[in-house]
Design a protein around this motif. Structure first.
Motif, PDB file in Angstrom:
ATOM      1  N   LEU A 188       0.965  -1.187   0.199  1.00  0.00           N
ATOM      2  CA  LEU A 188      -0.006   0.008  -0.071  1.00  0.00           C
ATOM      3  C   LEU A 188       0.821   1.082   0.193  1.00  0.00           C
ATOM      4  N   THR A 189       1.915   1.166   0.904  1.00  0.00           N
ATOM      5  CA  THR A 189       2.642   2.364   0.773  1.00  0.00           C
ATOM      6  C   THR A 189       3.320   2.797  -0.464  1.00  0.00           C
ATOM      7  N   VAL A 190       3.782   1.804  -1.532  1.00  0.00           N
ATOM      8  CA  VAL A 190       4.250   1.990  -2.920  1.00  0.00           C
ATOM      9  C   VAL A 190       3.196   2.391  -3.525  1.00  0.00           C
ATOM     10  N   LEU A 191       2.138   1.799  -3.474  1.00  0.00           N
ATOM     11  CA  LEU A 191       0.842   2.439  -4.374  1.00  0.00           C
ATOM     12  C   LEU A 191       0.588   3.851  -3.959  1.00  0.00           C
ATOM     13  N   LEU A 192       0.660   4.201  -2.564  1.00  0.00           N
ATOM     14  CA  LEU A 192       0.087   5.500  -2.342  1.00  0.00           C
ATOM     15  C   LEU A 192       1.295   6.708  -2.782  1.00  0.00           C
ATOM     16  N   LEU A 193       2.535   6.065  -2.590  1.00  0.00           N
ATOM     17  CA  LEU A 193       3.811   6.809  -3.000  1.00  0.00           C
ATOM     18  C   LEU A 193       3.525   7.353  -4.419  1.00  0.00           C
ATOM     19  N   HIS A 194       3.304   6.198  -5.083  1.00  0.00           N
ATOM     20  CA  HIS A 194       3.024   6.606  -6.813  1.00  0.00           C
ATOM     21  C   HIS A 194       2.000   7.562  -6.899  1.00  0.00           C
ATOM     22  N   LEU A 195       0.851   7.297  -6.323  1.00  0.00           N
ATOM     23  CA  LEU A 195      -0.426   8.296  -6.432  1.00  0.00           C
ATOM     24  C   LEU A 195      -0.219   9.615  -5.889  1.00  0.00           C
ATOM     25  N   LEU A 196       0.749   9.975  -4.920  1.00  0.00           N
ATOM     26  CA  LEU A 196       1.065  11.183  -4.419  1.00  0.00           C
ATOM     27  C   LEU A 196       1.910  11.808  -5.465  1.00  0.00           C
ATOM     28  N   LYS A 197       2.827  10.960  -5.862  1.00  0.00           N
ATOM     29  CA  LYS A 197       3.831  11.606  -6.912  1.00  0.00           C
ATOM     30  C   LYS A 197       2.970  11.989  -8.264  1.00  0.00           C
ATOM     31  N   TRP A 198       1.919  11.388  -8.758  1.00  0.00           N
ATOM     32  CA  TRP A 198       1.175  11.562  -9.687  1.00  0.00           C
ATOM     33  C   TRP A 198       0.306  12.669  -9.582  1.00  0.00           C
ATOM     34  N   ARG A 199       0.041  13.031  -8.363  1.00  0.00           N
ATOM     35  CA  ARG A 199      -0.914  14.163  -8.150  1.00  0.00           C
ATOM     36  C   ARG A 199      -0.134  15.464  -8.059  1.00  0.00           C
ATOM     37  N   HIS A 200       1.047  15.264  -7.300  1.00  0.00           N
ATOM     38  CA  HIS A 200       2.075  16.422  -6.930  1.00  0.00           C
ATOM     39  C   HIS A 200       3.179  16.653  -8.001  1.00  0.00           C
ATOM     40  N   GLN A 201       3.382  15.853  -8.753  1.00  0.00           N
ATOM     41  CA  GLN A 201       4.466  16.085 -10.029  1.00  0.00           C
ATOM     42  C   GLN A 201       3.843  15.555 -11.090  1.00  0.00           C
ATOM     43  N   PRO A 202       3.017  16.377 -11.741  1.00  0.00           N
ATOM     44  CA  PRO A 202       2.560  16.129 -13.082  1.00  0.00           C
ATOM     45  C   PRO A 202       3.515  15.865 -13.975  1.00  0.00           C
ATOM     46  N   ARG A 217       2.543   4.939 -14.537  1.00  0.00           N
ATOM     47  CA  ARG A 217       1.105   4.633 -14.707  1.00  0.00           C
ATOM     48  C   ARG A 217       1.283   2.956 -14.632  1.00  0.00           C
ATOM     49  N   LEU A 218       2.334   2.356 -15.106  1.00  0.00           N
ATOM     50  CA  LEU A 218       2.208   0.866 -15.032  1.00  0.00           C
ATOM     51  C   LEU A 218       2.733   0.681 -13.603  1.00  0.00           C
ATOM     52  N   SER A 219       3.675   1.165 -13.028  1.00  0.00           N
ATOM     53  CA  SER A 219       4.243   1.121 -11.637  1.00  0.00           C
ATOM     54  C   SER A 219       2.668   0.966 -10.932  1.00  0.00           C
ATOM     55  N   ILE A 220       1.821   2.038 -10.915  1.00  0.00           N
ATOM     56  CA  ILE A 220       0.684   2.145 -10.213  1.00  0.00           C
ATOM     57  C   ILE A 220      -0.454   0.900 -10.650  1.00  0.00           C
TER      58      ILE A 220
END
Length: 162
Positions: A70-84, A92-95
């Motif tokens: 879950l940490t890995v997924l959330l990290l990628h989602l946070l980076k998706w949101r805050h680092q467009p 996208r594939l990592s998520i």
């Protein structure tokens, strides 16, 4: 005065001591020995206390694995949101892979579903700090509590926007 027979350890006591000593000195050999004893139905010689301890430890390991994924997924989602600028096929594939791994882990361990809320909260704490480090943004940039539900983060159509 006790006779010699009374001073000897019972076969079960001796086996338990041997198993316990092996547990501390050579875990792999202990595990193989205990598995053989259990398969043979020889519970009297099995190191029951340590077996129970190890089974409990395995359960904690599965929970930690869920939090880690879950940490890995959330990290990628946070980076998706805050680092467009980092939004690309790789992220996208990592998520997608993270979501698949969580689905598989929960399929293998369905009782972990009862721990999703605390696991998500713990994972978010870790992901928030890691996101701050990896994006070079202030930790306060990220919400202090997870802004998404478990169902949202697992939805393949969910892509958090700024």
């Amino acid at each position: 005065m006790k006779n010699t027979a009374d001073l000897r350890l019972s076969r079960e006591e001796e086996a338990a001591m041997t198993g316990s000593c092996l547990y501390d000195k050579d875990f792999y050999a202990w595990a193989k020995e205990q598995a053989a004893l259990l398969r043979a139905g020889d519970l009297g010689r099995a190191d029951i206390a340590h077996i129970a301890e190890e089974i409990e430890s395995m359960g904690r390991t599965e929970k930690r694995e869920l939090v880690s994924r879950l940490t890995v997924l959330l990290l990628h989602l946070l980076k998706w949101r805050h680092q467009p600028v980092g939004r690309g096929n790789s992220r996208r594939l990592s998520i997608a892979n993270s979501r698949d791994e969580i689905v598989d882990h929960l399929a293998d361990n369905p009782s972990l579903k009862s721990l999703l809320d605390p696991a998500l909260a713990s994972a978010y704490r870790y992901a928030r700090r890691k996101a701050a480090v990896e994006t070079n943004l202030a930790e306060e940039t990220f919400p202090s509590i997870c802004p998404w539900s478990f169902d949202e983060i697992m939805d393949e159509r969910f892509w958090p926007e700024a």
